[in-house]
Design a protein around this motif. Structure first.
Motif, PDB file in Angstrom:
ATOM      1  N   ARG A   1     -50.328  38.955  49.398  1.00  0.00           N
ATOM      2  CA  ARG A   1     -49.918  37.944  50.106  1.00  0.00           C
ATOM      3  C   ARG A   1     -49.368  36.945  49.307  1.00  0.00           C
ATOM      4  O   ARG A   1     -48.282  36.040  49.590  1.00  0.00           O
ATOM      5  CB  ARG A   1     -51.403  37.159  50.566  1.00  0.00           C
ATOM      6  N   VAL A   2     -49.347  36.966  47.780  1.00  0.00           N
ATOM      7  CA  VAL A   2     -48.525  36.026  47.073  1.00  0.00           C
ATOM      8  C   VAL A   2     -47.360  36.739  46.996  1.00  0.00           C
ATOM      9  O   VAL A   2     -46.256  35.878  46.941  1.00  0.00           O
ATOM     10  CB  VAL A   2     -49.101  36.006  45.693  1.00  0.00           C
ATOM     11  N   LEU A   3     -47.026  37.967  46.982  1.00  0.00           N
ATOM     12  CA  LEU A   3     -45.872  38.492  46.865  1.00  0.00           C
ATOM     13  C   LEU A   3     -45.178  38.322  48.460  1.00  0.00           C
ATOM     14  O   LEU A   3     -44.093  38.108  48.359  1.00  0.00           O
ATOM     15  CB  LEU A   3     -46.026  40.064  46.779  1.00  0.00           C
ATOM     16  N   ALA A   4     -45.982  38.531  49.453  1.00  0.00           N
ATOM     17  CA  ALA A   4     -45.490  38.087  50.806  1.00  0.00           C
ATOM     18  C   ALA A   4     -44.899  36.655  50.818  1.00  0.00           C
ATOM     19  O   ALA A   4     -43.896  36.425  51.442  1.00  0.00           O
ATOM     20  CB  ALA A   4     -46.468  38.234  51.826  1.00  0.00           C
ATOM     21  N   ARG A   5     -45.764  35.678  50.351  1.00  0.00           N
ATOM     22  CA  ARG A   5     -45.240  34.397  50.223  1.00  0.00           C
ATOM     23  C   ARG A   5     -44.026  34.070  49.557  1.00  0.00           C
ATOM     24  O   ARG A   5     -42.916  33.388  50.160  1.00  0.00           O
ATOM     25  CB  ARG A   5     -46.458  33.205  49.974  1.00  0.00           C
ATOM     26  N   SER A   6     -43.773  34.885  48.315  1.00  0.00           N
ATOM     27  CA  SER A   6     -42.551  34.441  47.452  1.00  0.00           C
ATOM     28  C   SER A   6     -41.356  35.002  48.150  1.00  0.00           C
ATOM     29  O   SER A   6     -40.216  34.401  48.216  1.00  0.00           O
ATOM     30  CB  SER A   6     -43.017  35.436  46.222  1.00  0.00           C
TER      31      SER A   6
END
Length: 202
Positions: free
Chosen positions: A150-155
């Motif tokens: 999810r952090v990767l997706a948000r980035s």
């Protein structure tokens, strides 16, 4: 007594509630949120303005419904869930987000800016971003990304969001495509570093 709805058969967007949402998106994209009235939506759709009141009941309900509809349309058009899983379709799929219907993106940016002035829009805008991030996270998991997806997706979505805004501001399509391809290469490197050889998905 609720007035009988006018017929929507003459609408250039089609018929029914979805046609009015499409018209509302276009009105905001061209006139801003302050230009969104029942009459403006009805004029854009080519129907009687009593039909707008019949379907939505209030301007705020129309705004909320249009925002949800626009994000659903954008995710469907761009195939965000599928885009991150393909070795060769990432850039093409995401360019679809820009080229297929730019008014959808303009509408959403107008709403994002308006949420700074209208606190009641803060929650719908937060939901808007969560829908995009969730769709990308699903795609990244299919692509083989590990760790905090999810952090990767948000980035990743932050990069895409900025590229969409640049495109709407007039940056050439070829430059946006090159930037998208660079983002894709970074994702491939990230996936391979997580233990998935090139061309192998989990």
């Amino acid at each position: 007594m609720t007035p009988a709805p006018a017929r929507a058969g003459s609408s250039k967007y089609g018929t029914g509630r979805e046609a009015l949402l499409r018209a509302a998106v276009d009105v905001v994209a061209h006139k801003g949120l302050r230009g969104l009235t029942y009459r403006a939506v009805a004029d854009s759709a080519g129907v009687n303005n009593t039909l707008v009141a019949h379907h939505f009941g209030s301007r705020d309900a129309l705004i909320t419904a249009a925002l949800q509809w626009a994000s659903d349309q954008s995710i469907a058009v761009s195939r965000l869930r599928e885009a991150a899983t393909g070795e060769s379709t990432f850039t093409q799929a995401l360019l679809g987000l820009l080229l297929e219907d730019p008014e959808l993106q303009v509408f959403q940016y107008e709403m994002i800016l308006e949420s700074r002035r209208r606190p009641e829009l803060a929650a719908p805008i937060a939901d808007l971003y969560e829908k995009y991030v969730s769709a990308l996270a699903e795609g990244l998991e299919g692509f083989g990304a590990q760790g905090n997806v999810r952090v990767l997706a948000r980035s990743l979505f932050a990069a895409l969001d900025g590229l969409v805004l640049q495109f709407l501001a007039g940056v050439e399509r070829e430059e946006i495509a090159a930037a998208l391809e660079e983002v894709h290469q970074v994702l491939i490197l990230r996936r391979d570093a997580d233990g998935h050889p090139a061309g192998q998905q989990s």
